[in-house]
Design a protein around this motif. Structure first.
Motif, short mmCIF file in Angstrom:
data_model
loop_
_atom_site.label_atom_id
_atom_site.label_comp_id
_atom_site.label_asym_id
_atom_site.label_seq_id
_atom_site.Cartn_x
_atom_site.Cartn_y
_atom_site.Cartn_z
N THR A 151 0.86 -1.18 0.00
CA THR A 151 0.00 0.00 0.00
C THR A 151 0.90 1.23 0.00
N ILE A 152 0.65 2.13 -0.92
CA ILE A 152 1.44 3.36 -1.04
C ILE A 152 0.57 4.53 -0.63
N MET A 153 1.03 5.33 0.32
CA MET A 153 0.30 6.52 0.77
C MET A 153 1.24 7.72 0.68
N ILE A 154 0.92 8.65 -0.19
CA ILE A 154 1.76 9.83 -0.43
C ILE A 154 0.92 11.07 -0.14
N GLU A 155 1.34 11.83 0.85
CA GLU A 155 0.55 13.00 1.24
C GLU A 155 1.08 14.28 0.61
N GLY A 156 0.29 15.35 0.75
CA GLY A 156 0.66 16.63 0.16
C GLY A 156 0.80 17.76 1.15
N GLU A 157 1.00 17.44 2.44
CA GLU A 157 1.09 18.49 3.45
C GLU A 157 2.23 18.26 4.44
N GLU A 158 3.20 17.42 4.10
CA GLU A 158 4.29 17.17 5.03
C GLU A 158 5.06 18.43 5.34
N GLU A 159 5.25 19.28 4.34
CA GLU A 159 6.05 20.48 4.54
C GLU A 159 5.30 21.59 5.28
N CYS A 160 4.03 21.37 5.57
CA CYS A 160 3.28 22.36 6.35
C CYS A 160 2.60 21.70 7.55
N GLY A 161 3.21 20.60 8.06
CA GLY A 161 2.76 20.06 9.33
C GLY A 161 1.87 18.84 9.29
N SER A 162 1.55 18.32 8.10
CA SER A 162 0.69 17.11 7.99
C SER A 162 -0.59 17.27 8.79
N THR A 163 -1.20 18.43 8.69
CA THR A 163 -2.35 18.76 9.53
C THR A 163 -3.48 17.76 9.41
N ASN A 164 -3.75 17.31 8.21
CA ASN A 164 -4.92 16.46 7.98
C ASN A 164 -4.61 14.97 7.96
N LEU A 165 -3.35 14.62 8.15
CA LEU A 165 -2.98 13.21 8.05
C LEU A 165 -3.50 12.36 9.22
N PRO A 166 -3.40 12.81 10.50
CA PRO A 166 -3.89 11.96 11.59
C PRO A 166 -5.35 11.56 11.43
N ALA A 167 -6.20 12.50 11.03
CA ALA A 167 -7.62 12.17 10.85
C ALA A 167 -7.80 11.17 9.72
N PHE A 168 -7.00 11.31 8.65
CA PHE A 168 -7.10 10.37 7.53
C PHE A 168 -6.67 8.97 7.96
N LEU A 169 -5.61 8.87 8.74
CA LEU A 169 -5.16 7.56 9.21
C LEU A 169 -6.26 6.87 10.02
N GLU A 170 -6.93 7.63 10.86
CA GLU A 170 -8.00 7.06 11.67
C GLU A 170 -9.15 6.61 10.78
N GLU A 171 -9.49 7.43 9.81
CA GLU A 171 -10.61 7.12 8.91
C GLU A 171 -10.31 5.92 8.01
N ALA A 172 -9.07 5.79 7.58
CA ALA A 172 -8.72 4.77 6.58
C ALA A 172 -7.90 3.64 7.16
N LYS A 173 -7.91 3.46 8.49
CA LYS A 173 -6.97 2.50 9.08
C LYS A 173 -7.20 1.07 8.63
N ASP A 174 -8.43 0.71 8.28
CA ASP A 174 -8.64 -0.65 7.77
C ASP A 174 -7.94 -0.85 6.42
N GLU A 175 -7.99 0.19 5.57
CA GLU A 175 -7.32 0.11 4.27
C GLU A 175 -5.81 0.12 4.40
N LEU A 176 -5.32 0.67 5.50
CA LEU A 176 -3.88 0.84 5.68
C LEU A 176 -3.25 -0.28 6.51
N ALA A 177 -4.01 -1.32 6.78
CA ALA A 177 -3.50 -2.42 7.58
C ALA A 177 -2.25 -3.02 6.92
N ALA A 178 -1.22 -3.22 7.72
CA ALA A 178 0.06 -3.74 7.20
C ALA A 178 0.84 -4.33 8.36
N GLN A 179 1.99 -4.91 8.04
CA GLN A 179 2.86 -5.45 9.08
C GLN A 179 3.98 -4.48 9.46
N VAL A 180 4.35 -3.60 8.55
CA VAL A 180 5.40 -2.63 8.84
C VAL A 180 5.23 -1.45 7.88
#
Length: 459
Positions: A151-180
């Motif tokens: 699974t590849i996840m590439i965000e567009g806000e790393e350089e400004c604090g990843s403001t919206n990433l934590p909420a996305f991880l919570e929302e999509a955590k089933d899709e993001l299931a992995a071992q590492v």
């Protein structure tokens, strides 16, 4: 010829076409911090979505209140899955006049016996993301599949604090299931010497205000009798370290682990001494714990630093006052199992214990984060290390990072994932600065390294 050998051979054959794809992405001005480039961020996300879709990934650009997050998935039944993270946004290009070529017109420049790509985002992080994408391409073009789920996840806000990433991880955590989780946004130890970053220091940040009199006082009338908060705060700050460089806050070292001796022995062989590390910045004497190597001081030991102090009159000329308030900003870098809340409470108690009875103190705390570490003996770290050694002909250095990368903590808290940080940038790549560059050999061997790591993690 094995599947691994065929994938490596294909990556080499694809090298020129890989560079063309990288150049196409680098031409898109995806500056996330500037609203004027919002369209560029969207264009960069859509470009990557099309690229992943063309490889056969189930790809989408997920909307957030800010810039889109690109998600690509290619799972493999009964095989482990890895989650690869990177970012497509880049830093602003100012000062523009210091660029030797336009920042979004990538060029290959030769010098010093090597070739580099010069462009904003070439090293941080589009070039590094593309090493992984091209590794997947080589596997798919030779075997028709990947050796494990990706699974590849590439965000567009790393350089400004990843403001919206934590909420996305919570929302999509089933899709993001992995071992590492895998992150390619770090550097090698040196040219030709790969590294795996296995730990990141945590952080707490405090602003302290000591208040004495109810107003600024004339130093001729009150000096010698009235309490000076600048003196009080300076004494407190001076007491934070003892003569050996250890932090004196009670319980500060609770949860700080010892680095295994075999790892410390590896670090000793890296040659990072005071002359190598401090001389280039005009210093000579290490200021950290005197019984620790410099490499420990900057990556595996906790720290306390004063980031700013002020109070009273600081303008031009003289104004003889005793300030009513004194301020300091103080940060702590944490390691191991140090508890940010416990360290914060202990620091505040430390200050209050040293406060004169006629003074008051207030604190403003900023968000804290725990340290992150992958166990030195984790199977994933061992497999990735062996794969890197096969590619580079030298064992990688397992190091810690003195800084903090919040997304790694989010992966642990929300997804329960340890993270391997394997990067192929160099310290000299001038990220965030004019003339950012990325070594072509790092790009080529970075792609080959990911081919090997994917095979190793699948075994």
């Amino acid at each position: 010829m094995s599947d691994l050998d065929r994938a490596l051979e294909r990556a080499d054959a694809n090298h020129e076409a890989s560079l063309e794809r990288l150049f196409a992405w680098l031409k898109i001005p995806s500056i996330s911090t500037d609203p004027a480039y919002r369209h560029g961020c969207r264009e960069a996300a859509d470009w990557l979505k099309r690229e992943l879709g063309g490889l056969g990934f189930s790809a989408s650009a997920r909307e957030t209140p800010g810039h889109p997050i690109v998600l690509g998935s290619m799972l493999k039944p009964s095989a482990p899955t890895v989650l690869f993270y990177g970012h497509y946004d880049v830093q602003p290009v100012d000062p523009l006049e210091k660029w030797t070529t336009p920042p979004f017109e990538p060029r290959i420049i030769e010098g010093g016996g090597k070739k580099v790509v010069v462009a904003r985002g070439s090293s941080d992080d589009k070039g590094q993301v593309m090493t992984f994408v091209e590794a997947c391409r080589a596997w798919l073009e030779t075997t028709g599949s990947l050796p494990l789920g990706v699974t590849i996840m590439i965000e567009g806000e790393e350089e400004c604090g990843s403001t919206n990433l934590p909420a996305f991880l919570e929302e999509a955590k089933d899709e993001l299931a992995a071992q590492v989780a895998l992150v390619c946004d770090t550097t090698m130890w040196a040219e030709g010497k790969p590294a795996i970053t296995s730990s990141l220091r945590g952080l707490i940040y405090e602003e302290v205000t000591v208040i004495a009199a109810d107003r600024d006082l004339h130093s001729g009338m009150y000096g010698g009798a009235a309490r000076n908060p600048l003196h009080v705060l300076s004494a407190i700050v001076a007491a934070l370290h003892d003569e050996s460089g250890r932090v004196t806050v009670a319980g500060f070292y609770d949860g700080v682990p010892e680095t295994p001796e075999e790892v410390r022995e590896q670090w000793r062989g890296l040659g990072l001494d005071a002359d190598a590390f401090l001389k280039p910045i005009g210093l000579a004497i290490p200021a950290g714990e005197s019984d620790r190597m410099i490499i420990e001081q900057i990556q595996s030991r906790p720290t306390c630093d004063v980031n700013g102090m002020w109070g009273g009159y600081t303008g031009a000329g003289a104004k003889t006052v005793i300030a009513s308030e004194a301020h300091a900003k103080i940060s702590f870098r944490l390691v191991g199992d140090q508890d940010p809340a416990a360290v914060r409470d202990a620091f505040r108690a430390f200050v209050r214990e040293r406060l004169p009875a006629d003074c008051r103190v207030s604190f403003e705390g900023h968000k804290g984060s725990r340290a992150i570490r992958v166990p030195f003996y984790s199977p994933a770290l061992s497999k990735a290390g062996a794969a890197l050694a096969d590619e580079w002909g030298v064992a990688p250095v397992t190091i810690g990072s003195g800084g903090s990368i919040p997304v790694v903590g989010d992966f642990k808290r929300t997804l329960g994932l340890d993270t391997l940080l394997v990067g192929f940038a160099l310290d000299e790549d001038q990220i965030h600065s004019p003339n950012e560059k990325y070594d072509l050999e790092s790009f080529r061997k970075g792609t080959r390294s990911w081919i090997r790591i994917l095979a190793a993690l699948a075994s």
